[in-house]
Scaffold this motif. Structure first.
Motif, PDB file in Angstrom:
ATOM      1  N   LEU A  98       1.144  -0.746  -0.271  1.00  0.00           N
ATOM      2  CA  LEU A  98       0.162   0.259  -0.237  1.00  0.00           C
ATOM      3  C   LEU A  98       0.815   1.859  -0.083  1.00  0.00           C
ATOM      4  O   LEU A  98       2.027   1.581   0.574  1.00  0.00           O
ATOM      5  N   VAL A  99       0.749   2.466  -0.845  1.00  0.00           N
ATOM      6  CA  VAL A  99       1.232   2.907  -0.290  1.00  0.00           C
ATOM      7  C   VAL A  99       0.684   3.989   0.358  1.00  0.00           C
ATOM      8  O   VAL A  99      -0.886   4.366   0.788  1.00  0.00           O
ATOM      9  N   PRO A 100       1.068   4.145   1.161  1.00  0.00           N
ATOM     10  CA  PRO A 100       0.458   5.284   2.630  1.00  0.00           C
ATOM     11  C   PRO A 100      -0.163   6.527   2.989  1.00  0.00           C
ATOM     12  O   PRO A 100       0.403   7.106   1.781  1.00  0.00           O
ATOM     13  N   GLY A 101      -1.219   6.135   2.627  1.00  0.00           N
ATOM     14  CA  GLY A 101      -2.653   7.521   2.748  1.00  0.00           C
ATOM     15  C   GLY A 101      -3.430   6.907   1.786  1.00  0.00           C
ATOM     16  O   GLY A 101      -4.193   7.408   2.359  1.00  0.00           O
ATOM     17  N   ALA A 102      -3.235   5.977   0.795  1.00  0.00           N
ATOM     18  CA  ALA A 102      -3.839   5.519  -0.429  1.00  0.00           C
ATOM     19  C   ALA A 102      -5.073   4.469   0.867  1.00  0.00           C
ATOM     20  O   ALA A 102      -6.469   5.408  -0.307  1.00  0.00           O
ATOM     21  N   ASP A 103      -5.327   4.404   1.627  1.00  0.00           N
ATOM     22  CA  ASP A 103      -6.252   3.476   2.421  1.00  0.00           C
ATOM     23  C   ASP A 103      -7.547   4.690   2.766  1.00  0.00           C
ATOM     24  O   ASP A 103      -8.578   5.157   2.603  1.00  0.00           O
ATOM     25  N   ALA A 104      -7.183   6.131   3.894  1.00  0.00           N
ATOM     26  CA  ALA A 104      -7.617   6.899   3.537  1.00  0.00           C
ATOM     27  C   ALA A 104      -7.935   7.286   2.384  1.00  0.00           C
ATOM     28  O   ALA A 104      -9.070   8.588   2.384  1.00  0.00           O
ATOM     29  N   PHE A 105      -7.152   7.952   1.566  1.00  0.00           N
ATOM     30  CA  PHE A 105      -7.516   8.506   0.477  1.00  0.00           C
ATOM     31  C   PHE A 105      -9.388   7.797  -0.063  1.00  0.00           C
ATOM     32  O   PHE A 105      -9.658   8.316  -0.490  1.00  0.00           O
ATOM     33  N   ILE A 106      -8.646   6.847  -0.564  1.00  0.00           N
ATOM     34  CA  ILE A 106     -10.558   5.660  -0.844  1.00  0.00           C
ATOM     35  C   ILE A 106     -11.461   5.604   0.083  1.00  0.00           C
ATOM     36  O   ILE A 106     -12.734   5.720  -0.719  1.00  0.00           O
ATOM     37  N   ALA A 107     -10.787   5.926   1.626  1.00  0.00           N
ATOM     38  CA  ALA A 107     -12.382   5.795   2.181  1.00  0.00           C
ATOM     39  C   ALA A 107     -12.779   7.101   2.680  1.00  0.00           C
ATOM     40  O   ALA A 107     -14.749   6.883   2.372  1.00  0.00           O
ATOM     41  N   GLU A 108     -12.157   7.375   2.319  1.00  0.00           N
ATOM     42  CA  GLU A 108     -12.940   8.982   2.020  1.00  0.00           C
ATOM     43  C   GLU A 108     -14.101   9.202   0.819  1.00  0.00           C
ATOM     44  O   GLU A 108     -14.790  10.192   0.358  1.00  0.00           O
ATOM     45  N   LEU A 109     -12.659   9.050  -0.427  1.00  0.00           N
ATOM     46  CA  LEU A 109     -14.444   9.114  -1.546  1.00  0.00           C
ATOM     47  C   LEU A 109     -15.646   8.029  -1.374  1.00  0.00           C
ATOM     48  O   LEU A 109     -16.206   8.669  -1.280  1.00  0.00           O
ATOM     49  N   ARG A 110     -15.176   7.459  -0.741  1.00  0.00           N
ATOM     50  CA  ARG A 110     -15.809   6.376  -0.488  1.00  0.00           C
ATOM     51  C   ARG A 110     -17.674   6.053   0.560  1.00  0.00           C
ATOM     52  O   ARG A 110     -18.709   6.858   0.349  1.00  0.00           O
ATOM     53  N   GLU A 111     -16.645   7.002   1.150  1.00  0.00           N
ATOM     54  CA  GLU A 111     -17.234   8.424   2.395  1.00  0.00           C
ATOM     55  C   GLU A 111     -18.907   8.588   1.998  1.00  0.00           C
ATOM     56  O   GLU A 111     -19.747   9.354   3.076  1.00  0.00           O
ATOM     57  N   ASN A 112     -17.860   9.603   0.944  1.00  0.00           N
ATOM     58  CA  ASN A 112     -18.163  11.042   0.736  1.00  0.00           C
ATOM     59  C   ASN A 112     -19.552  10.466  -1.209  1.00  0.00           C
ATOM     60  O   ASN A 112     -19.122  11.662  -1.455  1.00  0.00           O
ATOM     61  N   SER A 113     -19.096   9.142  -1.816  1.00  0.00           N
ATOM     62  CA  SER A 113     -19.756   9.103  -2.346  1.00  0.00           C
ATOM     63  C   SER A 113     -19.835   9.756  -3.740  1.00  0.00           C
ATOM     64  O   SER A 113     -19.864  10.466  -4.846  1.00  0.00           O
ATOM     65  N   VAL A 114     -18.023   9.910  -3.857  1.00  0.00           N
ATOM     66  CA  VAL A 114     -17.479  10.669  -4.557  1.00  0.00           C
ATOM     67  C   VAL A 114     -16.861   9.717  -5.472  1.00  0.00           C
ATOM     68  O   VAL A 114     -16.357   8.188  -5.549  1.00  0.00           O
ATOM     69  N   PRO A 115     -17.156  10.125  -6.861  1.00  0.00           N
ATOM     70  CA  PRO A 115     -17.455   8.979  -7.821  1.00  0.00           C
ATOM     71  C   PRO A 115     -16.024   8.556  -8.857  1.00  0.00           C
ATOM     72  O   PRO A 115     -15.303   9.684  -8.877  1.00  0.00           O
ATOM     73  N   PHE A 116     -15.644   7.469  -8.256  1.00  0.00           N
ATOM     74  CA  PHE A 116     -14.037   7.265  -8.637  1.00  0.00           C
ATOM     75  C   PHE A 116     -13.933   5.731 -10.015  1.00  0.00           C
ATOM     76  O   PHE A 116     -14.838   4.915  -9.684  1.00  0.00           O
ATOM     77  N   MET A 117     -13.222   6.134 -10.454  1.00  0.00           N
ATOM     78  CA  MET A 117     -12.294   4.527 -11.053  1.00  0.00           C
ATOM     79  C   MET A 117     -10.830   4.110 -11.372  1.00  0.00           C
ATOM     80  O   MET A 117     -10.055   5.304 -11.489  1.00  0.00           O
TER      81      MET A 117
END
Length: 267
Positions: A23-42
């Motif tokens: 894992l790139v440090p901080g990538a898990d927090a980044f993805i978690a924030e996108l999902r928690e805020n329903s931000v569309p991503f691919m």
């Protein structure tokens, strides 16, 4: 009063979220924030070996929870392209299950007898026999498609020849150049945007390579973010005649700012 755009995210996988299976440090927090805020991503990858289900499992082992439908591979982009070009066609495939499954799912027939296309993807076991068949089919009139132009890939023991290198061999033998679907072809970005239901004007492309991620993002009309957690370093961007919108150390710099990523550089 004008409202700020709601940003969508496209991002490379290797070098952005993970690096050498870690894992790139901080990538898990980044993805978690996108999902928690329903931000569309691919999440995008030129790797055509694995299906989205396989890649979801791989990412989950590193601590990233990414749905299958948020993963877009060069194999899927290639299948979508062929379905638009010649629906219900046939192909001789050199590649792994990620590619063959994608083609099966659009109704393609996989055959070694007079196919419409020779489709070359990545595999860990390139066969001289399979490559020879591909050469003869291209000589016989099959159209030549390759999932991506990457010439080599990493392994624990060093570099491995990848799709672009084998495509060059077939091109040299036949005089027929392939059409590459994956990055840096902006077609990869546009197909991901369509599947995301997003518009280029409000989408960011995050990558670690200027010559593929940033180039294709720019050509698709996206804002671009170069992260220094993969292949590129700070001096890399200076070599190219184009520049990304932002240069960040990693996606960790976007945590807390995903709604407005440009706050990460505000003074």
């Amino acid at each position: 009063m004008m409202t700020e755009p709601r940003w969508n995210y496209l991002m490379d996988m290797d070098g952005v979220l993970v690096r050498e299976e870690h894992l790139v440090p901080g990538a898990d927090a980044f993805i978690a924030e996108l999902r928690e805020n329903s931000v569309p991503f691919m999440v995008l990858t030129n790797n055509s070996i694995y299906s989205p289900r396989d890649l979801r499992a791989r990412l989950h082992r590193t601590g990233l929870d990414i749905p299958e439908d948020s993963i877009w591979t060069s194999a899927l982009a290639t299948a979508q392209f062929l379905d638009q070009q010649r629906p219900g066609g046939s192909a001789y495939v050199v590649g792994e299950s990620g590619l063959t499954t994608a083609l099966h799912n659009i109704g393609y027939v996989l055959t070694d007898r007079d196919p419409d296309y020779v489709v070359l993807g990545e595999t860990r076991t390139y066969s001289f026999e399979a490559i020879t068949r591909a050469i003869r089919m291209v000589e016989g009139g099959a159209r030549f498609i390759a999932t991506n132009p990457d010439e080599k890939g990493p392994s624990r023991d060093g570099s491995l020849p990848a799709t672009g290198a084998v495509a060059a061999l077939i091109e040299k033998a036949t005089g027929r150049a392939p059409y590459f679907v994956g990055k840096p072809n902006p077609l990869m970005m546009r197909s991901a945007l369509r599947n995301l239901g997003a518009h280029s004007e409000s989408t960011l492309m995050i990558g670690d390579r200027m010559d593929t991620d940033i180039s294709s993002g720019l050509e698709a009309g996206l804002q671009t973010v170069l992260v220094l957690s993969g292949i590129s370093d700070a001096s890399t961007a200076e070599v190219f005649p184009y520049r990304p919108t932002l240069i960040l150390d990693s996606v960790a710099d976007l945590v807390g700012n995903t709604a407005n990523p440009f706050k990460s550089v505000d003074t």
